[in-house]
Design an enzyme around this catalytic site. Sequence first.
Site, short mmCIF file in Angstrom:
data_model
loop_
_atom_site.label_atom_id
_atom_site.label_comp_id
_atom_site.label_asym_id
_atom_site.label_seq_id
_atom_site.Cartn_x
_atom_site.Cartn_y
_atom_site.Cartn_z
N TYR A 66 0.86 -1.18 0.00
CA TYR A 66 0.00 0.00 0.00
C TYR A 66 0.90 1.23 0.00
O TYR A 66 1.57 1.52 0.98
CB TYR A 66 -0.89 0.03 1.24
CG TYR A 66 -1.94 -1.06 1.33
CD1 TYR A 66 -2.30 -1.82 0.23
CD2 TYR A 66 -2.58 -1.32 2.53
CE1 TYR A 66 -3.26 -2.81 0.32
CE2 TYR A 66 -3.55 -2.31 2.64
CZ TYR A 66 -3.88 -3.05 1.54
OH TYR A 66 -4.84 -4.04 1.64
N PHE A 215 -13.26 -4.70 1.41
CA PHE A 215 -14.31 -3.89 0.80
C PHE A 215 -15.66 -4.15 1.49
O PHE A 215 -16.68 -4.39 0.83
CB PHE A 215 -14.43 -4.15 -0.70
CG PHE A 215 -13.24 -3.72 -1.51
CD1 PHE A 215 -12.36 -2.76 -1.04
CD2 PHE A 215 -12.98 -4.30 -2.74
CE1 PHE A 215 -11.26 -2.36 -1.78
CE2 PHE A 215 -11.88 -3.91 -3.50
CZ PHE A 215 -11.03 -2.94 -3.01
N PRO A 216 -15.70 -4.10 2.83
CA PRO A 216 -16.97 -4.37 3.53
C PRO A 216 -18.04 -3.34 3.23
O PRO A 216 -19.23 -3.62 3.41
CB PRO A 216 -16.56 -4.34 5.00
CG PRO A 216 -15.36 -3.45 5.05
CD PRO A 216 -14.63 -3.75 3.78
N GLY A 218 -18.07 -1.78 0.16
CA GLY A 218 -18.11 -1.66 -1.28
C GLY A 218 -16.80 -1.26 -1.91
O GLY A 218 -16.63 -1.34 -3.12
N GLY A 219 -15.85 -0.76 -1.12
CA GLY A 219 -14.54 -0.39 -1.66
C GLY A 219 -14.57 0.92 -2.41
O GLY A 219 -15.14 1.91 -1.95
N PHE A 220 -13.98 0.90 -3.60
CA PHE A 220 -13.86 2.14 -4.38
C PHE A 220 -15.21 2.59 -4.93
O PHE A 220 -15.36 3.74 -5.34
CB PHE A 220 -12.86 1.94 -5.52
CG PHE A 220 -11.49 1.57 -5.06
CD1 PHE A 220 -10.71 2.48 -4.37
CD2 PHE A 220 -10.97 0.30 -5.28
CE1 PHE A 220 -9.45 2.15 -3.91
CE2 PHE A 220 -9.71 -0.04 -4.85
CZ PHE A 220 -8.94 0.89 -4.16
N THR A 221 -16.20 1.69 -4.94
CA THR A 221 -17.56 2.04 -5.33
C THR A 221 -18.47 1.74 -4.14
O THR A 221 -18.93 0.61 -3.96
CB THR A 221 -18.02 1.22 -6.56
OG1 THR A 221 -17.09 1.41 -7.62
CG2 THR A 221 -19.41 1.68 -7.00
N PRO A 222 -18.73 2.73 -3.28
CA PRO A 222 -19.49 2.47 -2.04
C PRO A 222 -20.85 1.85 -2.33
O PRO A 222 -21.48 2.11 -3.37
CB PRO A 222 -19.63 3.88 -1.44
CG PRO A 222 -18.46 4.64 -1.99
CD PRO A 222 -18.26 4.11 -3.38
N LEU A 223 -21.30 1.03 -1.39
CA LEU A 223 -22.59 0.36 -1.53
C LEU A 223 -23.72 1.39 -1.67
O LEU A 223 -23.78 2.36 -0.92
CB LEU A 223 -22.86 -0.51 -0.31
CG LEU A 223 -21.94 -1.71 -0.09
CD1 LEU A 223 -22.24 -2.35 1.25
CD2 LEU A 223 -22.09 -2.72 -1.22
#
Length: 288
Positions: A66, A215-216, A218-223
């Site tokens: 990272y 990605f709990p 959604g990660g880079f695309t939020p839920l």
Amino acid sequence: MSTYFPSRDQFTPAHCDITFNRMGYGAMQLAGPHVWGPPKHRAAAVAVLRTAIELGINHIDTSDFYGPHVTNQIICEALHPYRDELTIVTKIGFKRGDDQSWLPAASAQELRDAVHDNLRNLKLDVLDVVNLRAPGVAGPDGSSLAAALDTMLRLKQEGLIRHIGLSNVDMQQLTEAQQITDIVCVQNQYNLAHRGDDAMIDTLAAQGIAYVPFFPLGGFTPLQSDVLTQVAARLQAQPMQVALAWLLQRAPNILVIPGTSSVAHLHDNVAAGALRLDEAALVALNSM
């Protein structure tokens, strides 16, 4: 919601002497955009880490790829010397290309170099838990992990690794790995909208092995979901808090590691641990 104390909600994996507070913290967002380079506000990143510890989090997920190196260096700046009860979980098996790409790096020398990079930048003599991040950028590719795990076992015998976990694996890879060594945790993509690992979670729960969704939220695309929004409104909570609460109620072996670079957002994430979803909420969310 009532006040949430992470130490009251714990899980100790089989084959492991570490007790994890189930609410953890994922450090990936402490690096710059696209997990590359330094953050715009380094002091803010340091503040997030220190606040996480003050709130009772005892489990930080990171990797030396990272940044690369950036996230671990910030963790060290913020928290070293580390509290005895803090567990830093890292992962190896990938590296970053000069073009910011994510590249598999699982040769014996690459894995060994990655362990030493983590040790150096975290200022540690031994890594408590190291996840082998299996190949496959878009998801598990089913390839054998035997050679890489052989290297990790050698590093464990040398006293550089205490426990071994896996990341980005399918059931076949997990079964192969468990025939080679004890596995204390599996870290895969899983959230309300991405539930391909339901059977694996249940299997691991029966075995007493931790499952850690990356990605709990959604990660880079939020839920985003009307159902999620409606449930949150009825419970007077934020949608992302409901998503975290759902994971915590999904199975007792799930450890959550939501990431953020904001102290305010960190407080919201931790508070989600106190949210209890009623049967109506669970039915609605499970129908997504």
